[in-house]
Design an enzyme around this catalytic site. Sequence first.
Site, PDB file in Angstrom:
ATOM      1  CE  LYS A 147      -2.787  -0.828   3.528  1.00 20.35           C
ATOM      2  NZ  LYS A 147      -2.307  -2.343   3.787  1.00 20.35           N
ATOM      3  CG  MET A 163      -8.714  -3.612  14.188  1.00 21.03           C
ATOM      4  SD  MET A 163      -9.192  -2.099  15.489  1.00 21.03           S
ATOM      5  CE  MET A 163      -7.617  -1.083  14.978  1.00 21.03           C
ATOM      6  CB  CYS A 210      -9.940   1.330  15.235  1.00 19.03           C
ATOM      7  SG  CYS A 210      -9.365   3.085  15.051  1.00 19.03           S
ATOM      8  CG  MET A 211      -7.070   3.184  17.603  1.00 20.17           C
ATOM      9  SD  MET A 211      -6.254   1.508  17.556  1.00 20.17           S
ATOM     10  CE  MET A 211      -5.202   1.537  18.856  1.00 20.17           C
ATOM     11  N   GLY A 227      -4.669   1.352  14.227  1.00 18.31           N
ATOM     12  CA  GLY A 227      -4.840   1.020  12.886  1.00 18.31           C
ATOM     13  C   GLY A 227      -4.855   2.142  11.882  1.00 18.31           C
ATOM     14  CD  GLN A 228      -8.831   5.514  11.119  1.00 22.66           C
ATOM     15  OE1 GLN A 228      -8.987   6.088  10.387  1.00 22.66           O
ATOM     16  NE2 GLN A 228      -9.562   5.299  12.446  1.00 22.66           N
TER      17      GLN A 228
END
Lengths: 780, 79
Positions: free
Chosen positions: A89, A363, A178-179, A400-401
Amino acid sequence: MRFTRREFIRHLAAAATYASLPVGLMDCSKGSSAFPEAVSLDPKLKWDKAPCRFCGTGCGVMVGVKDGKVVAVAGDQLNPVNKGLLCIKGYSLPGILYGEDRLTRPLIRSNGALKEATWDEALNLVAARFKETVEKHGPEAVAMYGSGQWAISDGYAALKWFKAGIGSNNVEANARLCMASAVTGFITTFGADEPMGCYDDFEKADAFVLWGNNMAEMHPVLFSRILERKRTASWVRIIDLATRRTPTTEWADMHLSMAPQSDLALANAIARFIINTRRYDRDFVSRHVVFRRGKENIGYGLEDKFSFRDQPRPMSFDEYAQYVQRYTLEYAEKVSGIPAGRIKQLAEIYADKFTKVVSLWCMGMNQHNRGTWINNLVYNLHLLTGKICKPGNNPLSLTGQPSACGTVREVGTLAHRLPADMVVTNPEHRKKAAEIWGVPVERINPKPGYNTVEMFRALDRGDIKAIWIQTTNPMVSMPNLNRYRTGAEKQDRFVVVSEVYPTPTTEVADVVLPSAMWVEREGFFGNTERRTQHWFKMVEPPGEARPDVWQTIQVARRMGYADLFPYGDETYERELFEEYRRFTLGTGHDLGTYEQYVAARGLRWPVVNGRETPYRYTARFDPYVSEGKDIEFYAKKDTGGRAVIWARPYEPPPEVPDDEYPFWLTTGRVLEHWHTGSMTRRIPHLHRAVPEAYVEIHPDDAAELGIQDGETVRVRSRRGSVELKVVLNGKGKPRRGSVFVPFFDENKLINEVTLDSYCPISKEPDYKKCAVKIEKRMAS
Amino acid sequence: MPISGIAVMAAEGQAESVKQAIEAQPGMDVVSQVGDYLVVVLEAPSPAACKAGFERILALPGVASAEVAYYDEQDVRQG
């Protein structure tokens, strides 16, 4: 010059050891403005540094620009996160900017269709509707829903507009999905958010225990550091504790296939083993830990306006030891399906004094109806053994981000938060915020707003009438999606969406605003290991697209809050950062100066006197540790600087397989696609690699159902259904009785099937467990 | 005869005393120093002796941490 073999090996040993020393421990007052020499011989190609736009790893990227376009990327060799390596990615980054259907002009819905408008028309409409809504229905009737992909300035501007301007705490971000459990896990245990360790631990640990974490696909560059550690140190072990086999499993020394939710029992069983075999660190426990027990049977957040407040009470060590006694290895085997002997092997890894352990999760532990509890329980293992705050011995919650940490968690774009771990319910915190913002303290609302799931429930009910969604795609990502999409489409709702491409979320919008993204604007991100990174604007955004932060400032000014946003048109990015920085100074969350981030490949906070902090709470590295102490959890003031070991039980999830819906459904991601796919599905080679979502089924289950590989089936829950192609022998292999579906495909909305239960403490939904059935397509 | 490369981190201000203590141990050489980090090469007659040597380093006063960065136990007697 001739070497003997012995001399050669000695030289190798010395060189390898030298190379393993942590490169990130740097005195940033010297700066690091040197760029590696570009490989390209094209003199028109200009290179500059940026963090990757994708995951929470925060890889450093060198971006090559020619003729006003991003034409190349390379891994940034000077960045200690990835040392020049990128994943698929990361190498595909240029493509996310140039999809054919990129949004370039504001759009206003009229007679059901989105029509082009000017910025003035769109911004005036948004300001007018928000103002009217606040005047008629109060500040609780408006909301802002942002993102862990927001740059720091985007989140800070939104926070200031709402909390210092409108007086509403209805600011949330998709990092709630997510967090949030990681946040509450940190705060309930240590008093402060974010890890105490850092990526340097990858080169130091002897064992990596992955708790429900497919790191090989989701954080591949970090996983490569683990593999390199293992390659150079043959005793290093990788333990894959998971509900399905994944590419991570293929590299693991031990795969432990566990039933969903059984991590709660497993962690308690390991704690019991540590205590019963007397391998807890008495000295560490006596000096650095207290014991607490919270409420149990705390519900699942399924009801509208669900409310929960924990009531912790103190325990002694002996009471805690007694509490975990029921979590025998045999009990954990019964709950998890993992043989007791294998659980014991895992427990030995934690218990062995000389094995340095890094626990890793994402997650699997956070998107969990008891997410806070399982975070607490893994911390318990490190606290009992003293394997914490030491290089190579730490728990590490992976993000995650790209800026769930830097923006959402650190800026505080959540319904109960202010910057630097402050909360709206604390009068001292509100006073400090009011002073920095220059507003009366009464302007800041002391009542927390709606968390994300409750925010969209409120939109459905009509308690929220206007919402602005930026840089996220809730009409793909919300669990139990049918309800929330229906809610957003109801009459008398006003939905504004700032996006880069059309998505199912822009389909429900009344106003769509085109956003500049990544290197089309200046910005800051903050990654998993507390590393804040800066980038400059490198190319112009397409058409009339503008950064989210600019859009927010324009609307805020038009609503009458110009005094809160006095920044220059060319300088607001820097001014906002420097203002936000004031919240962090002297708190243990200290950020460096703007110039320091321009020069460096990111810095790990707290940054004090120009030095970053790789390890928190330990005197060797953290300037906030009190004189005379070796380790101090100084943010945990109510316990005198001691961390909390929490007694948390195993409790089952709210919905389990039964005769009618006999399978567990787990959702997740794939390497090739980023979240809801709005960017990566527009990159041809990534799209072709994984063109559509699918359902992984165990071959034996498929055989019993008479299902073939590649066949289309319907996955159905009590809430909805979706048709998917079957994959029997793909990258991932679920356990018997489980299926897995990735959520990146907006044409296969698996979240119409999932359940919107959430952890009552963190309010984070559980995307990993609900009950489904598999229906064969009937022959026509 | 196993050979290890060990990265030792000394507590602040104690690198020199740690260095001296390591060099007093049999089979251990400090081949480089970077701030409070010491690069140590350890040779021992057997894997068990190598592990014991590593544990002695960990137990030395002033050692904040130590980790093995390289390990080779092939026979290196043939020169």
